[in-house]
Design an enzyme around this catalytic site. Structure first.
Site, PDB file in Angstrom:
ATOM      1  CG  HIS A  88     -50.970  11.866  66.379  1.00 24.80           C
ATOM      2  ND1 HIS A  88     -52.121  12.135  65.675  1.00 24.80           N
ATOM      3  CD2 HIS A  88     -50.892  12.825  67.338  1.00 24.80           C
ATOM      4  CE1 HIS A  88     -52.707  13.212  66.164  1.00 24.80           C
ATOM      5  NE2 HIS A  88     -51.983  13.643  67.182  1.00 24.80           N
ATOM      6  CE1 TYR A  98     -56.324  11.476  63.815  1.00 23.28           C
ATOM      7  CE2 TYR A  98     -55.535   9.214  63.966  1.00 23.28           C
ATOM      8  CZ  TYR A  98     -55.279  10.566  63.877  1.00 23.28           C
ATOM      9  OH  TYR A  98     -53.983  11.028  63.846  1.00 23.28           O
ATOM     10  CD  GLU A 140     -51.233   9.427  63.073  1.00 25.96           C
ATOM     11  OE1 GLU A 140     -51.977   8.539  63.539  1.00 25.96           O
ATOM     12  OE2 GLU A 140     -51.503  10.643  63.137  1.00 25.96           O
ATOM     13  CD  GLN A 204     -43.734  12.980  71.996  1.00 24.64           C
ATOM     14  OE1 GLN A 204     -43.986  14.109  72.380  1.00 24.64           O
ATOM     15  NE2 GLN A 204     -44.686  12.093  71.764  1.00 24.64           N
ATOM     16  CE1 TYR A 205     -37.908  14.601  78.435  1.00 20.50           C
ATOM     17  CE2 TYR A 205     -38.598  12.309  78.482  1.00 20.50           C
ATOM     18  CZ  TYR A 205     -38.607  13.577  79.037  1.00 20.50           C
ATOM     19  OH  TYR A 205     -39.325  13.824  80.189  1.00 20.50           O
ATOM     20  CB  SER A 206     -34.017  15.563  71.041  1.00 20.53           C
ATOM     21  OG  SER A 206     -35.015  16.423  70.557  1.00 20.53           O
ATOM     22  N   PRO A 277     -31.301  18.230  69.930  1.00 20.83           N
ATOM     23  CG  PRO A 277     -33.022  19.311  68.770  1.00 20.83           C
ATOM     24  CD  PRO A 277     -32.531  19.017  70.155  1.00 20.83           C
ATOM     25  CB  VAL A 384     -42.700  22.766  68.967  1.00 17.50           C
ATOM     26  CG1 VAL A 384     -43.396  23.110  70.278  1.00 17.50           C
ATOM     27  CG2 VAL A 384     -42.621  23.999  68.071  1.00 17.50           C
ATOM     28  N   GLY A 386     -43.321  19.401  72.906  1.00 14.94           N
ATOM     29  CA  GLY A 386     -44.689  19.503  73.399  1.00 14.94           C
ATOM     30  C   GLY A 386     -45.626  19.957  72.298  1.00 14.94           C
TER      31      GLY A 386
END
Length: 395
Positions: A88, A98, A140, A204-206, A277, A384, A386
Site C-alpha cells: 500500500h 480506508y 504505512e 511493482q518490480y523487484s 529479488p 508474491v 501481485g
C-alpha cells in the site's frame, strides 16, 4: 484485541461471512469503482481486477485476519499486515481511502447478507475492519516517514538489456540528478506509467541488482495474457520504453529482506521471473563477505528463459560456500536437473533461513519440502508478485 462481545459475534458469523466473501468483494469493487472510477483507472491493477485475483486476495486477507483475532487473542498477524502495508505504501494509498473502502465494503456486506446483518453483527465486523485498517494506516505512515513521504520521482532510462525474449532489464537514474536512497536486497519499487487510454497504472518490480551508485535496476517480464488489460504495463514497457525515456518510480519497499548475519545459512529459491529479488540478494551477499553456506535453487522452463542467468551464477560463484541447483523442464544441460524442483538430495545446513519467490504452486511445494526437511516454518519467507493469494488458499 477484539472486545469479548464482538469476538463471540464474529465467531458465530464467520462461517456465513466467509462463505459469502467472494460475492461480497465482487459487489464491493463494483460499487467502489462506480463511485470512484479514478481508483480503478489510476490505483488498482486492472489486470488483477479482470482476473478476479484482487477479489480473492481481499477475501483471503479479511478471513485470515478475523480468524487470527479469534484464534490468537491479544496478538496481531504482523507478518501479513507488514506485507500489505509495504504494498500500500509503495502505491501511495492514503489514510482517508480506508474510510471510502469501509463505506463500500459494508454496503456490499449488507446487500449480500441482508437481514442477517443485525446492528450487533455490523458492529462486530466494523470492529474487525478498523482493527485491521488502523494497524495498516499506522504501519504505512511509518514506512512513508522513513522514506521522507510518498512521492513519485522521475527516473531516466540510461540502459536497456534484453535478458531473454520476454525479459528486459531497465537501468535508471534520477532525472533531477539528486541523491538516491539505499535499498535492501529483495525490495521492489512501484512503477507508474501513462497508458494510451489516459490511465496511470502502477506495477511493482523487484530491484534486480545494484548497477552502480545513483542507479536503479528493474527486470520486467512481458506478460502475454489473453488480452487487455492482461500485462498492459509490462507490454507497454517492452514496446515503448527506450533509453532516454522517463519513468515514475516510488522509493523501495518490501519485507522480503535478508535476516541474520554473515554466519546464517541461507537458501534462495526462485522460479521464472522470481529470480529478480534473488539476484539482488546474491549480489549483496557477494559484496558483504557472507561466509555461511548459501544454497541457490532455481527452476525455469529452459536455460533460454532463465533471466539474469549470468548474474545469478556469477554472484553465486563469488561466495566461499555455495551450492547451485538448477532445474529446467526443457533442454536441461549437463550439471543441471530435468523437470521440477526436488530438494531430496539438496544438503541443508542446520538453522537455514529460506527465501522464496515465484509462482504460488512452486513456493507451496518448496515450503512443504523444506518443512519436511526440518526447516522451521518461521524461517521460511516469501514474496508474491501481485495480490497475495496464499492467504486466499489459492495456487
Amino acid at each position: 484485541m477484539l472486545s469479548e462481545q464482538s469476538a463471540a459475534t464474529v465467531r458465530a458469523t464467520l462461517p456465513a461471512v466467509g462463505a459469502a466473501l467472494g460475492t461480497i468483494t465482487e459487489r464491493f469493487y463494483a460499487g467502489l469503482f462506480a463511485a470512484h472510477p479514478e481508483l480503478r483507472r489510476d490505483l488498482f491493477n486492472r489486470g488483477n481486477q479482470a482476473s478476479g485475483a484482487q477479489r480473492q486476495a481481499l477475501a483471503g486477507a479479511v478471513a485470515a485476519f478475523a480468524t487470527h483475532l479469534l484464534d490468537h487473542p491479544g496478538q496481531r498477524p504482523d507478518g501479513m499486515l507488514h506485507r500489505i502495508a509495504h504494498k500500500h505504501a509503495s502505491l501511495g494509498v492514503a489514510p482517508e481511502q480506508y474510510g471510502v473502502v469501509h463505506e463500500h465494503l459494508f454496503a456490499a456486506i449488507a446487500e449480500v447478507l441482508g437481514d442477517a446483518v443485525t446492528p450487533e453483527v455490523a458492529a462486530a465486523w466494523d470492529e474487525v475492519y478498523w482493527l485491521m485498517a488502523n494497524a495498516l494506516i499506522a504501519e504505512e505512515r511509518r514506512l512513508r516517514e522513513e522514506r521522507g513521504g510518498h512521492t513519485w520521482r522521475c527516473w531516466e532510462v540510461v540502459d536497456r538489456v534484453a535478458e531473454t525474449d520476454d525479459v528486459a532489464t531497465f537501468r535508471l537514474r534520477p532525472a533531477d540528478g539528486g541523491p538516491v536512497r539505499d535499498f535492501l536486497a529483495g525490495q521492489y519499487v512501484s512503477v507508474r506509467v501513462a497508458l494510451a487510454d489516459g490511465a496511470r497504472q502502477i506495477r511493482q518490480y523487484s530491484l534486480s541488482g545494484a548497477p552502480g551508485p545513483g542507479l536503479r535496476q528493474i527486470s520486467v517480464k512481458r506478460i502475454r495474457g489473453a488480452g487487455v488489460p492482461d500485462g498492459e504495463v509490462s507490454n507497454h514497457l517492452h514496446a515503448r520504453v527506450r533509453v532516454g525515456d522517463v519513468l515514475e518510480l516510488s522509493e523501495p519497499y518490501g519485507d522480503l529482506v535478508l535476516d541474520g548475519g554473515p554466519g546464517t545459512p541461507l537458501l534462495l529459491a526462485s522460479a521464472g521471473i522470481g529470480v529478480t529479488p534473488m539476484a539482488a540478494m546474491l549480489a549483496h551477499l557477494a559484496g558483504s563477505g557472507h561466509s555461511a553456506p548459501v544454497t541457490v535453487v532455481h527452476a525455469d522452463r529452459s536455460p533460454a528463459t532463465h533471466a539474469l542467468r549470468t548474474d545469478h551464477e556469477a554472484y553465486a560463484a563469488k561466495l566461499p560456500d555455495v551450492a547451485v541447483h538448477l532445474w529446467y523442464e526443457q533442454d536441461a544441460p549437463a550439471g543441471t536437473h530435468p523437470g521440477r524442483v526436488d530438494l531430496t538430495g539438496v544438503a541443508l545446513a542446520p538453522g537455514t533461513r529460506a527465501y522464496l519467490c515465484g509462482p504460488l504452486p512452486f513456493m507451496r511445494a518448496v515450503r512443504t519440502q523444506l518443512i519436511a526437511r526440518g526447516v522451521a516454518p518461521a524461517h521460511i519467507h516469501y514474496e508474491v508478485f501481485g495480490p497475495d493469494l496464499w492467504l486466499a488458499g489459492q495456487g
